[in-house]
Design an enzyme around this catalytic site. Structure first.
Site, PDB file in Angstrom:
ATOM      1  N   LYS A  73      36.002   7.564 -14.676  1.00 55.36           N
ATOM      2  CA  LYS A  73      35.594   8.847 -14.088  1.00 55.36           C
ATOM      3  C   LYS A  73      34.836   8.707 -12.761  1.00 55.36           C
ATOM      4  O   LYS A  73      34.848   9.621 -11.942  1.00 55.36           O
ATOM      5  CB  LYS A  73      34.726   9.642 -15.087  1.00 55.36           C
ATOM      6  CG  LYS A  73      35.513  10.175 -16.274  1.00 55.36           C
ATOM      7  CD  LYS A  73      34.644  11.058 -17.153  1.00 55.36           C
ATOM      8  CE  LYS A  73      35.392  11.506 -18.389  1.00 55.36           C
ATOM      9  NZ  LYS A  73      34.677  12.520 -19.164  1.00 55.36           N
ATOM     10  N   ASP A 109      34.549  19.125 -17.542  1.00 56.91           N
ATOM     11  CA  ASP A 109      33.845  18.882 -18.814  1.00 56.91           C
ATOM     12  C   ASP A 109      32.726  19.902 -19.060  1.00 56.91           C
ATOM     13  O   ASP A 109      32.669  20.540 -20.108  1.00 56.91           O
ATOM     14  CB  ASP A 109      33.232  17.474 -18.828  1.00 56.91           C
ATOM     15  CG  ASP A 109      34.264  16.399 -19.137  1.00 56.91           C
ATOM     16  OD1 ASP A 109      35.245  16.691 -19.830  1.00 56.91           O
ATOM     17  OD2 ASP A 109      34.073  15.255 -18.680  1.00 56.91           O
TER      18      ASP A 109
HETATM   19  P1  NAP Z   1      26.792   8.275 -22.780  1.00 51.96           P
HETATM   20  O1  NAP Z   1      26.828   8.459 -21.313  1.00 51.96           O
HETATM   21  O2  NAP Z   1      27.079   6.942 -23.347  1.00 51.96           O
HETATM   22  O3  NAP Z   1      25.337   8.773 -23.322  1.00 51.96           O
HETATM   23  C1  NAP Z   1      24.970   8.594 -24.658  1.00 51.96           C
HETATM   24  C2  NAP Z   1      23.650   9.303 -24.938  1.00 51.96           C
HETATM   25  O4  NAP Z   1      23.354   9.133 -26.342  1.00 51.96           O
HETATM   26  C3  NAP Z   1      22.464   8.735 -24.166  1.00 51.96           C
HETATM   27  O5  NAP Z   1      21.559   9.792 -23.885  1.00 51.96           O
HETATM   28  C4  NAP Z   1      21.857   7.767 -25.199  1.00 51.96           C
HETATM   29  O6  NAP Z   1      20.471   7.538 -25.015  1.00 51.96           O
HETATM   30  C5  NAP Z   1      22.058   8.542 -26.481  1.00 51.96           C
HETATM   31  N1  NAP Z   1      22.047   7.677 -27.667  1.00 51.96           N
HETATM   32  C6  NAP Z   1      23.026   6.814 -28.056  1.00 51.96           C
HETATM   33  N2  NAP Z   1      22.655   6.205 -29.205  1.00 51.96           N
HETATM   34  C7  NAP Z   1      21.419   6.695 -29.527  1.00 51.96           C
HETATM   35  C8  NAP Z   1      20.511   6.449 -30.595  1.00 51.96           C
HETATM   36  N3  NAP Z   1      20.792   5.561 -31.579  1.00 51.96           N
HETATM   37  N4  NAP Z   1      19.341   7.131 -30.625  1.00 51.96           N
HETATM   38  C9  NAP Z   1      19.042   8.035 -29.654  1.00 51.96           C
HETATM   39  N5  NAP Z   1      19.863   8.296 -28.603  1.00 51.96           N
HETATM   40  C10 NAP Z   1      21.033   7.631 -28.549  1.00 51.96           C
HETATM   41  O7  NAP Z   1      27.823   9.254 -23.506  1.00 51.96           O
HETATM   42  P2  NAP Z   1      28.416  10.668 -22.985  1.00 51.96           P
HETATM   43  O8  NAP Z   1      29.671  10.412 -22.253  1.00 51.96           O
HETATM   44  O9  NAP Z   1      27.338  11.466 -22.345  1.00 51.96           O
HETATM   45  O10 NAP Z   1      28.846  11.324 -24.391  1.00 51.96           O
HETATM   46  C11 NAP Z   1      27.842  11.739 -25.299  1.00 51.96           C
HETATM   47  C12 NAP Z   1      28.462  12.369 -26.539  1.00 51.96           C
HETATM   48  O11 NAP Z   1      29.233  13.508 -26.183  1.00 51.96           O
HETATM   49  C13 NAP Z   1      29.401  11.453 -27.322  1.00 51.96           C
HETATM   50  O12 NAP Z   1      29.193  11.667 -28.687  1.00 51.96           O
HETATM   51  C14 NAP Z   1      30.776  11.925 -26.911  1.00 51.96           C
HETATM   52  O13 NAP Z   1      31.741  11.709 -27.914  1.00 51.96           O
HETATM   53  C15 NAP Z   1      30.526  13.426 -26.734  1.00 51.96           C
HETATM   54  N6  NAP Z   1      31.475  14.054 -25.804  1.00 51.96           N
HETATM   55  C16 NAP Z   1      32.258  15.069 -26.274  1.00 51.96           C
HETATM   56  C17 NAP Z   1      33.146  15.690 -25.434  1.00 51.96           C
HETATM   57  C18 NAP Z   1      33.999  16.814 -25.958  1.00 51.96           C
HETATM   58  O14 NAP Z   1      35.018  17.135 -25.328  1.00 51.96           O
HETATM   59  N7  NAP Z   1      33.604  17.458 -27.035  1.00 51.96           N
HETATM   60  C19 NAP Z   1      33.250  15.282 -24.083  1.00 51.96           C
HETATM   61  C20 NAP Z   1      32.422  14.241 -23.612  1.00 51.96           C
HETATM   62  C21 NAP Z   1      31.532  13.635 -24.492  1.00 51.96           C
HETATM   63  P3  NAP Z   1      19.938   6.348 -24.033  1.00 51.96           P
HETATM   64  O15 NAP Z   1      20.031   6.878 -22.631  1.00 51.96           O
HETATM   65  O16 NAP Z   1      18.551   6.113 -24.487  1.00 51.96           O
HETATM   66  O17 NAP Z   1      20.865   5.169 -24.286  1.00 51.96           O
END
Ligand code: NAP
Length: 288
Positions: A73, A109
């Site tokens: 991305k 998104d």
């Molecule tokens: P990302 O950039 O990897 O960010 C992950 C986030 O989760 C960070 O804030 C991270 O905190 C936190 N996190 C991960 N493990 C954790 C834990 N054990 N305890 C507390 N915080 C934790 O991911 P993203 O792309 O933003 O996606 C986030 C979520 O949205 C995912 O579940 C993804 O599947 C979902 N999503 C859904 C869609 C949809 O179309 N519905 C689209 C995009 C994403 P730190 O910064 O402290 O690591």
């Protein structure tokens, strides 16, 4: 029935690494069938070292539209001719429109998420106090889209507080009141919020027992929203429902980010309900 393929068929695709889990092809091909558009949508497994080759291929073959997913991305951006304002502010592209070899990048998104939130949970977001738990890539898009809805305030809580602070700083000019907090302030923030959005991966399959908050912190009538759609109802949402909250799952975000892409490519309204039906069927099949 399959899509008709002939000499006029227009090509669309999603790229990522990995990509074989993607539900975008079945969703978008259903949309083309439903609207009678002579298009076909495929998934390409593109590794980082072939991204430039892929973009050359898009131009050479006249692929009309591309969805871009993890991990491309950001890296796709300098390879395009133009970046829409939304994608520029968010710092990531998930949709490319190819107009006669001119490639323009968008990000659907965040606007997809907000469209789903408004259709499924709260039609007017103006004046709302929003708490976002998580500060990753998805949060940036959501902040951009919320800023355009006239929300009163946004609080971002994240395990790594520095990332929440970075986001608050980046969006300070767009959202009237925005602040970053650590997990120690999360309980109090829950009590003051109209909408709580989980953008962390806590609760996603297979870790379905995880949840970002203690449900006793939730007040009834709050909208509890989760970006996760596998499972469709996370532990966070199930417990929020028990507490009398309105709940909103992540499937709508996936559907509407695709719906916006479809609309940018074709200029026609996306057949959202048919798209949702197809994805739900596929999710159920992959469970059985
Ligand atoms: P990302 O950039 O990897 O960010 C992950 C986030 O989760 C960070 O804030 C991270 O905190 C936190 N996190 C991960 N493990 C954790 C834990 N054990 N305890 C507390 N915080 C934790 O991911 P993203 O792309 O933003 O996606 C986030 C979520 O949205 C995912 O579940 C993804 O599947 C979902 N999503 C859904 C869609 C949809 O179309 N519905 C689209 C995009 C994403 P730190 O910064 O402290 O690591």
């Amino acid at each position: 029935m399959g899509n008709k393929v002939d000499s006029h068929t227009v090509l669309f695709s999603v790229i990522g690494d990995p990509i074989r889990h993607s539900k975008s092809p079945i969703m978008m091909n259903r949309a083309f069938r439903e609207t009678g558009i002579n298009g076909i949508y495929t998934a390409f497994h593109i590794t980082a070292d072939r991204l430039g080759d892929f973009v050359a291929g898009v131009r050479a073959m006249g692929i009309r539209g591309v969805n871009v997913t993890i991990p491309h991305k950001l890296d796709i951006m300098p390879l395009l001719d133009e970046i829409d304002e939304s994608a520029q502010v968010i710092g990531a592209v998930n949709t490319i429109v190819n107009t006669g070899g001119h490639l323009k990048g968008y990000n659907t998104d965040g606007i997809g998420y907000v469209r789903s939130l408004k259709e499924e949970a709260k039609s007017d977001l103006a004046g709302s106090h929003v708490l976002i738990i998580g500060a990753g890539g998805a949060t940036r898009g959501i902040l951009y889209a919320l800023a355009r809805e006239g929300v009163a305030s946004v609080t971002i809580s994240n395990r790594t507080v520095a990332r929440a602070e970075e986001l608050a700083e980046a969006f300070r000019g767009l959202v009237p009141v925005i602040r970053a907090i650590g997990q120690d302030e999360l309980q109090a923030a829950c009590g003051h919020s109209d909408i709580i959005i989980n953008t962390t991966s806590l609760g996603m399959f297979p870790n379905v027992e995880e949840t970002p908050i203690d449900s006793s912190w939730l007040k009834p009538d709050t909208v509890a929203s989760d970006l996760i759609y596998n499972p469709l109802t996370t532990r966070f949402l199930a417990e929020a429902k028990e507490r009398g909250c309105r709940i909103h799952g992540g499937l709508g975000m996936f559907i509407y980010q695709g719906a916006y892409a479809f609309e940018y490519w074709t200029g026609q309204p996306a057949p959202v309900e048919a798209m949702r039906e197809t994805v739900l069927e596929a999710l159920q099949q992959s469970k059985s």
